[in-house]
Scaffold this motif. Structure first.
Motif: not given
Length: 395
Positions: A287-300, A325-338
């Protein structure tokens, strides 16, 4: 004033109402094959959708009720066979069970959208050029059980979005090319449920989203093989549920509920005998959530539960001689960014609850039989990840 409903413009008084009810029972298949000897420009878009719908209010107020139900399999499959050369190649395959868009421009839109998918969704794109050379290549596969877009431009929106996916979703394919002179980007993205909100020019939004992914599998796999390559990227991204909300304006208010029980797998595998810059990148999340506001208010207000099959991510590169050369692996159960930021001040009110009940694994592998300048491998596995930030100018 004008309201556009499903591509048809009608003159109505304010407020305007839109109602949509769609049911698809049949299999939807879009397939194409291009056989090329030599070409300067190759373009091969392939698109398949069970149900699609869009509503726009411009300089008006409106309401929307939409119900989309897809029960048939959806397949988008594009293949390019090249025997000699191609300058610029763009090969895209897009498959979505239910797709909806809602737009408010200089007006206000209220909406209730329901999407249910029970048909397998597959997007597959492939380039076969074992003896060919190419300039710049873009090859992508995009698959989603349900996808809803919310767009604001100097507008306001109040929306309730409910998504339920119960069928496998897969984005796969890859490329085999003898020589890449320019840049080759090969990417696959798969999601059980996906919501994108984009607000600009002093917009405001309040949304409540419910996403349930009960499919057995959500997979994104990309395999590439090159003889000699300049700059290459092979990428795979898989998510059970995904919500991405970004706004510029006074308020972004998001309540998100996500439940995933599918096995989520992302695999990016690349080989190149001689290379300049080569990257294999894989990202998988329940599950992934990203919520961002370039302004004065965020409710999450965020609730995420990842259960069932687990998350597995694999990234690998193999070469003989080259530079970076590069190899990148990223695994997450739940992720949220605000995040919230403004020139004067920013405030955030965030509530977060995350539960991961399954295994999460990430594996990165690089194999070099000759020499290289820079070799970088990264593997990251996380059960739950939360990140919140408030940024004020001058602090």
């Amino acid at each position: 004033m004008c309201v556009m409903l499903a591509g048809v413009a009608t003159s109505q008084t304010v407020p305007s109402q839109g109602s949509n009810d769609q049911l698809n029972l049949g299999d939807i298949n879009a397939e194409q094959t291009l056989n090329v000897v030599t070409a300067e420009d190759v373009s091969a878009p392939t698109t398949a959708g069970g149900n699609t719908f869009g509503m726009t209010v411009y300089g008006a107020d409106g309401g929307l009720t939409s119900n989309q139900d897809n029960r048939g399999g959806v397949l988008a499959h594009g293949v390019v066979n090249v025997s000699d050369s191609m300058g610029v190649a763009t090969v895209t395959s897009t498959a979505v069970g239910n797709s909806g868009t809602a737009t408010a421009a200089a007006g206000t839109l209220t909406g209730f959208m329901v999407q249910t998918n029970t048909g397998a969704v597959t997007a597959r794109s492939q380039i076969e050029g074992e003896t060919a050379q190419a300039g710049d290549v873009v090859e992508s596969s995009l698959a989603a059980g349900n996808s809803q877009g919310l767009t604001l431009n100097n507008g306001s929106m109040g929306a309730r979005v409910s998504q339920n996916n119960q069928a496998d979703v897969a984005a796969d394919g890859g490329a085999i090319i003898q020589y890449v002179a320019g840049t080759a980007v090969v990417a696959g993205t798969a999601a059980g449920n996906n919501i994108d909100l984009n607000g600009a020019n002093q917009s405001a939004a309040r949304v409540i989203t419910d996403q349930n992914n009960g499919a057995a599998n959500v997979t994104a796999t990309k395999f590439t093989a090159y003889g000699n390559s300049n700059v290459t990227v092979t990428a795979a991204t898989a998510s059970g549920n995904n919500l991405n909300a970004a706004n510029t304006g006074p308020l972004l208010d998001v309540t998100s509920h996500q439940y995933n029980t599918a096995y989520v797998r992302a695999q990016a595998q690349e080989t190149s005998y001689e290379f300049g810059s080569a990257q294999a990148t894989a990202y998988g999340v329940g599950n992934s959530v990203m919520a961002g506001n370039y302004g004065p208010g965020l409710v999450l207000d965020n609730l995420q539960v990842n259960d069932g099959g687990g998350v597995e991510v694999i990234a690998s590169f193999e070469g003989n001689n080259g530079y970076d050369a590069g190899a990148s692996a990223t695994a997450i159960g739940n992720a949220v960014t605000g995040y919230v930021c403004n020139q004067c001040s920013g405030t955030m009110n965030a509530t977060n609850s995350q539960s991961n009940n399954v295994d999460v694994s990430a594996r990165s592998t690089i194999t070099m039989s000759g020499g290289g300048r820079s070799i970088v491998g990264v593997a990251t596995a996380t059960g739950n990840n939360a990140s919140f930030s408030v940024t004020n100018s001058g602090h």
